[in-house]
Design a protein around this motif. Structure first.
Motif, PDB file in Angstrom:
ATOM      1  N   ILE A  18       7.723   8.424  -5.473  1.00 29.49           N
ATOM      2  CA  ILE A  18       6.570   8.019  -4.912  1.00 29.49           C
ATOM      3  C   ILE A  18       7.024   7.953  -3.269  1.00 29.49           C
ATOM      4  CG2 ILE A  18       4.673   6.396  -3.839  1.00 29.49           C
ATOM      5  CD1 ILE A  18       4.671   6.284  -7.705  1.00 29.49           C
ATOM      6  N   CYS A  19       7.993   7.264  -2.655  1.00 29.88           N
ATOM      7  CA  CYS A  19       8.641   6.912  -1.435  1.00 29.88           C
ATOM      8  C   CYS A  19       8.487   8.834  -0.683  1.00 29.88           C
ATOM      9  CB  CYS A  19       9.609   6.324  -1.725  1.00 29.88           C
ATOM     10  SG  CYS A  19       8.638   3.814  -1.531  1.00 29.88           S
ATOM     11  N   ALA A  51      13.128  -1.078  12.268  1.00 30.53           N
ATOM     12  CA  ALA A  51      11.852  -0.765  11.568  1.00 30.53           C
ATOM     13  C   ALA A  51      11.143  -0.083  10.827  1.00 30.53           C
ATOM     14  CB  ALA A  51      11.380  -1.070  12.288  1.00 30.53           C
ATOM     15  N   ALA A  52      11.956   1.202  11.054  1.00 31.26           N
ATOM     16  CA  ALA A  52      11.586   2.239  10.069  1.00 31.26           C
ATOM     17  C   ALA A  52      11.887   1.709   8.421  1.00 31.26           C
ATOM     18  CB  ALA A  52      11.915   3.540  10.143  1.00 31.26           C
ATOM     19  N   ILE A  53      13.541   2.373   9.186  1.00 29.86           N
ATOM     20  CA  ILE A  53      14.377   1.781   7.112  1.00 29.86           C
ATOM     21  C   ILE A  53      13.739   0.703   6.788  1.00 29.86           C
ATOM     22  CG2 ILE A  53      16.773   0.840   6.481  1.00 29.86           C
ATOM     23  CD1 ILE A  53      18.015   2.122   8.673  1.00 29.86           C
ATOM     24  N   TYR A  54      13.243  -1.434   7.140  1.00 27.82           N
ATOM     25  CA  TYR A  54      12.115  -1.443   6.673  1.00 27.82           C
ATOM     26  C   TYR A  54      11.185  -1.813   6.230  1.00 27.82           C
ATOM     27  CZ  TYR A  54      10.165  -6.033   6.188  1.00 27.82           C
ATOM     28  OH  TYR A  54       9.561  -7.651   5.847  1.00 27.82           O
ATOM     29  N   GLY A  55      10.715  -0.309   6.674  1.00 25.74           N
ATOM     30  CA  GLY A  55       9.089  -0.439   6.129  1.00 25.74           C
ATOM     31  C   GLY A  55       9.283   0.701   5.147  1.00 25.74           C
ATOM     32  N   GLY A  56      10.149   1.173   5.215  1.00 26.43           N
ATOM     33  CA  GLY A  56      10.579   2.228   4.259  1.00 26.43           C
ATOM     34  C   GLY A  56      10.824   1.731   2.869  1.00 26.43           C
ATOM     35  N   VAL A  57      11.977   0.958   2.789  1.00 30.29           N
ATOM     36  CA  VAL A  57      12.712   0.597   1.739  1.00 30.29           C
ATOM     37  C   VAL A  57      11.649  -0.926   1.276  1.00 30.29           C
ATOM     38  CG1 VAL A  57      15.003  -0.800   0.483  1.00 30.29           C
ATOM     39  CG2 VAL A  57      14.566   1.608   2.106  1.00 30.29           C
ATOM     40  N   ILE A  58      11.749  -2.075   1.998  1.00 34.52           N
ATOM     41  CA  ILE A  58      11.248  -3.541   1.564  1.00 34.52           C
ATOM     42  C   ILE A  58       9.575  -3.046   1.464  1.00 34.52           C
ATOM     43  CG2 ILE A  58      11.132  -6.025   2.180  1.00 34.52           C
ATOM     44  CD1 ILE A  58      13.966  -5.002   1.971  1.00 34.52           C
ATOM     45  N   CYS A  59       8.636  -2.474   2.613  1.00 35.68           N
ATOM     46  CA  CYS A  59       7.434  -3.220   2.248  1.00 35.68           C
ATOM     47  C   CYS A  59       6.823  -1.940   1.006  1.00 35.68           C
ATOM     48  CB  CYS A  59       6.713  -2.667   3.793  1.00 35.68           C
ATOM     49  SG  CYS A  59       7.612  -3.349   4.623  1.00 35.68           S
ATOM     50  N   SER A  60       7.637  -0.508   1.868  1.00 36.93           N
ATOM     51  CA  SER A  60       6.552   0.402  -0.064  1.00 36.93           C
ATOM     52  C   SER A  60       7.290   0.252  -1.231  1.00 36.93           C
ATOM     53  CB  SER A  60       7.300   2.228   1.208  1.00 36.93           C
ATOM     54  OG  SER A  60       6.035   2.111   1.900  1.00 36.93           O
ATOM     55  N   VAL A  66       6.799  -3.213  -7.492  1.00 33.81           N
ATOM     56  CA  VAL A  66       5.806  -4.388  -7.901  1.00 33.81           C
ATOM     57  C   VAL A  66       4.583  -4.622  -8.920  1.00 33.81           C
ATOM     58  CG1 VAL A  66       4.783  -6.871  -7.238  1.00 33.81           C
ATOM     59  CG2 VAL A  66       7.255  -6.087  -6.402  1.00 33.81           C
ATOM     60  N   GLN A  67       4.596  -3.441  -7.987  1.00 34.38           N
ATOM     61  CA  GLN A  67       2.943  -2.923  -8.317  1.00 34.38           C
ATOM     62  C   GLN A  67       3.018  -2.298  -9.730  1.00 34.38           C
ATOM     63  OE1 GLN A  67       1.606   0.023  -5.315  1.00 34.38           O
ATOM     64  NE2 GLN A  67       0.247  -1.774  -4.511  1.00 34.38           N
ATOM     65  N   GLY A  68       3.877  -1.606  -9.722  1.00 37.95           N
ATOM     66  CA  GLY A  68       4.355  -0.895 -11.379  1.00 37.95           C
ATOM     67  C   GLY A  68       4.439  -2.069 -12.516  1.00 37.95           C
ATOM     68  N   VAL A  69       5.241  -2.982 -11.905  1.00 36.55           N
ATOM     69  CA  VAL A  69       5.393  -4.122 -13.458  1.00 36.55           C
ATOM     70  C   VAL A  69       4.691  -4.773 -13.863  1.00 36.55           C
ATOM     71  CG1 VAL A  69       7.149  -5.957 -14.002  1.00 36.55           C
ATOM     72  CG2 VAL A  69       7.914  -4.863 -12.144  1.00 36.55           C
ATOM     73  N   ILE A  70       3.521  -5.057 -12.889  1.00 37.72           N
ATOM     74  CA  ILE A  70       2.587  -5.718 -12.573  1.00 37.72           C
ATOM     75  C   ILE A  70       1.602  -5.358 -13.420  1.00 37.72           C
ATOM     76  CG2 ILE A  70       0.799  -7.012 -11.586  1.00 37.72           C
ATOM     77  CD1 ILE A  70       2.521  -7.798  -9.129  1.00 37.72           C
ATOM     78  N   MET A  71       1.299  -3.519 -13.598  1.00 35.40           N
ATOM     79  CA  MET A  71      -0.084  -2.744 -13.915  1.00 35.40           C
ATOM     80  C   MET A  71       0.811  -2.470 -15.632  1.00 35.40           C
ATOM     81  SD  MET A  71      -1.074   0.522 -12.189  1.00 35.40           S
ATOM     82  CE  MET A  71      -1.607   0.508 -11.169  1.00 35.40           C
ATOM     83  N   LYS A  72       2.131  -2.405 -15.963  1.00 36.60           N
ATOM     84  CA  LYS A  72       2.456  -1.878 -16.351  1.00 36.60           C
ATOM     85  C   LYS A  72       2.278  -3.750 -17.805  1.00 36.60           C
ATOM     86  CE  LYS A  72       6.619  -0.600 -19.623  1.00 36.60           C
ATOM     87  NZ  LYS A  72       8.051  -0.115 -19.342  1.00 36.60           N
ATOM     88  N   THR A  73       2.506  -5.128 -16.844  1.00 37.92           N
ATOM     89  CA  THR A  73       2.272  -6.206 -17.931  1.00 37.92           C
ATOM     90  C   THR A  73       1.248  -6.259 -18.170  1.00 37.92           C
ATOM     91  OG1 THR A  73       2.847  -7.023 -15.563  1.00 37.92           O
ATOM     92  CG2 THR A  73       4.345  -6.577 -17.582  1.00 37.92           C
ATOM     93  N   LEU A  74       1.214  -6.660 -16.815  1.00 38.45           N
ATOM     94  CA  LEU A  74      -0.760  -7.815 -17.044  1.00 38.45           C
ATOM     95  C   LEU A  74      -2.434  -6.029 -16.911  1.00 38.45           C
ATOM     96  CD1 LEU A  74      -0.214  -9.719 -14.467  1.00 38.45           C
ATOM     97  CD2 LEU A  74       0.015 -10.113 -16.580  1.00 38.45           C
ATOM     98  N   GLY A  75      -1.851  -5.122 -16.685  1.00 43.44           N
ATOM     99  CA  GLY A  75      -3.244  -4.349 -16.259  1.00 43.44           C
ATOM    100  C   GLY A  75      -2.886  -3.632 -14.852  1.00 43.44           C
ATOM    101  N   PRO A  76      -3.890  -3.031 -14.950  1.00 42.24           N
ATOM    102  CA  PRO A  76      -4.160  -2.617 -13.517  1.00 42.24           C
ATOM    103  C   PRO A  76      -4.911  -3.529 -12.564  1.00 42.24           C
ATOM    104  CG  PRO A  76      -5.434  -1.197 -14.903  1.00 42.24           C
ATOM    105  CD  PRO A  76      -4.660  -1.994 -15.609  1.00 42.24           C
ATOM    106  N   VAL A  77      -5.695  -4.222 -13.555  1.00 45.04           N
ATOM    107  CA  VAL A  77      -6.872  -4.872 -13.095  1.00 45.04           C
ATOM    108  C   VAL A  77      -6.441  -5.800 -12.223  1.00 45.04           C
ATOM    109  CG1 VAL A  77      -9.306  -6.308 -13.110  1.00 45.04           C
ATOM    110  CG2 VAL A  77      -8.838  -4.775 -14.535  1.00 45.04           C
ATOM    111  N   VAL A  90       0.281 -10.972   5.097  1.00 46.66           N
ATOM    112  CA  VAL A  90       0.568  -9.940   6.155  1.00 46.66           C
ATOM    113  C   VAL A  90       0.372 -10.645   7.924  1.00 46.66           C
ATOM    114  CG1 VAL A  90       1.176  -7.519   7.417  1.00 46.66           C
ATOM    115  CG2 VAL A  90       1.345  -7.729   5.268  1.00 46.66           C
ATOM    116  N   ALA A  91      -0.845 -11.104   7.754  1.00 49.37           N
ATOM    117  CA  ALA A  91      -1.375 -10.953   9.031  1.00 49.37           C
ATOM    118  C   ALA A  91      -0.848 -12.606   9.205  1.00 49.37           C
ATOM    119  CB  ALA A  91      -3.176 -11.139   8.960  1.00 49.37           C
ATOM    120  N   ILE A  92      -0.808 -13.453   8.126  1.00 48.22           N
ATOM    121  CA  ILE A  92      -0.596 -15.001   8.550  1.00 48.22           C
ATOM    122  C   ILE A  92       1.373 -14.871   8.317  1.00 48.22           C
ATOM    123  CG2 ILE A  92       0.084 -16.809   6.994  1.00 48.22           C
ATOM    124  CD1 ILE A  92      -2.492 -16.015   5.823  1.00 48.22           C
ATOM    125  N   LEU A  93       1.935 -14.249   7.708  1.00 48.26           N
ATOM    126  CA  LEU A  93       2.942 -14.152   7.751  1.00 48.26           C
ATOM    127  C   LEU A  93       3.330 -13.649   9.033  1.00 48.26           C
ATOM    128  CD1 LEU A  93       5.215 -13.635   4.109  1.00 48.26           C
ATOM    129  CD2 LEU A  93       4.715 -15.221   5.637  1.00 48.26           C
TER     130      LEU A  93
END
Length: 110
Positions: A18-19, A51-60, A66-77, A90-93
């Motif tokens: 995806i990235c 910033a580009a490396i951090y945004g690409g590797v860490i954030c995306s 994590v979204q894939g693991v959660i979606m596989k175990t708990l579902g898309p909801v 993100v705003a708070i941090l």
């Protein structure tokens, strides 16, 4: 993404794919937007590159994994329910760690 995870169960490879596709799409758009500006493609070893490396590797990358693991175990909801929560986190941090000023309408909060 749920249908894709059922047919392709390797979450980390899917996140990397995806990235990669996002990078290819952004490169094509940037070629059209910056067609007369070759300095836009120069890589500077400064905070912009970090910033580009951090945004690409860490954030995306980690976010999609994590979204894939959660979606596989708990579902898309759960993924769609907590997606708006990530903007609040993100705003708070950003306010705490980076001492950013949050603007809310015309006023600002410090």
């Amino acid at each position: 993404m749920t249908i894709t995870l059922k047919s392709y169960p390797v979450e980390l490879s899917l996140a990397a794919f995806i990235c990669l596709m996002g990078s290819i799409e952004c490169t094509i758009v940037t070629l059209f937007i910056e067609r007369g500006n070759p300095t836009a493609w120069s890589i500077q070893l400064a905070s912009k590159l970090l910033a580009a490396i951090y945004g690409g590797v860490i954030c995306s990358g980690v976010g999609y994994y994590v979204q894939g693991v959660i979606m596989k175990t708990l579902g898309p909801v759960f993924v769609t329910a907590f997606n708006p929560l990530s903007m609040v986190i993100v705003a708070i941090l950003g306010s705490i760690i980076l001492a950013e000023v949050m603007y809310l309408g015309k006023g600002f909060l410090e």
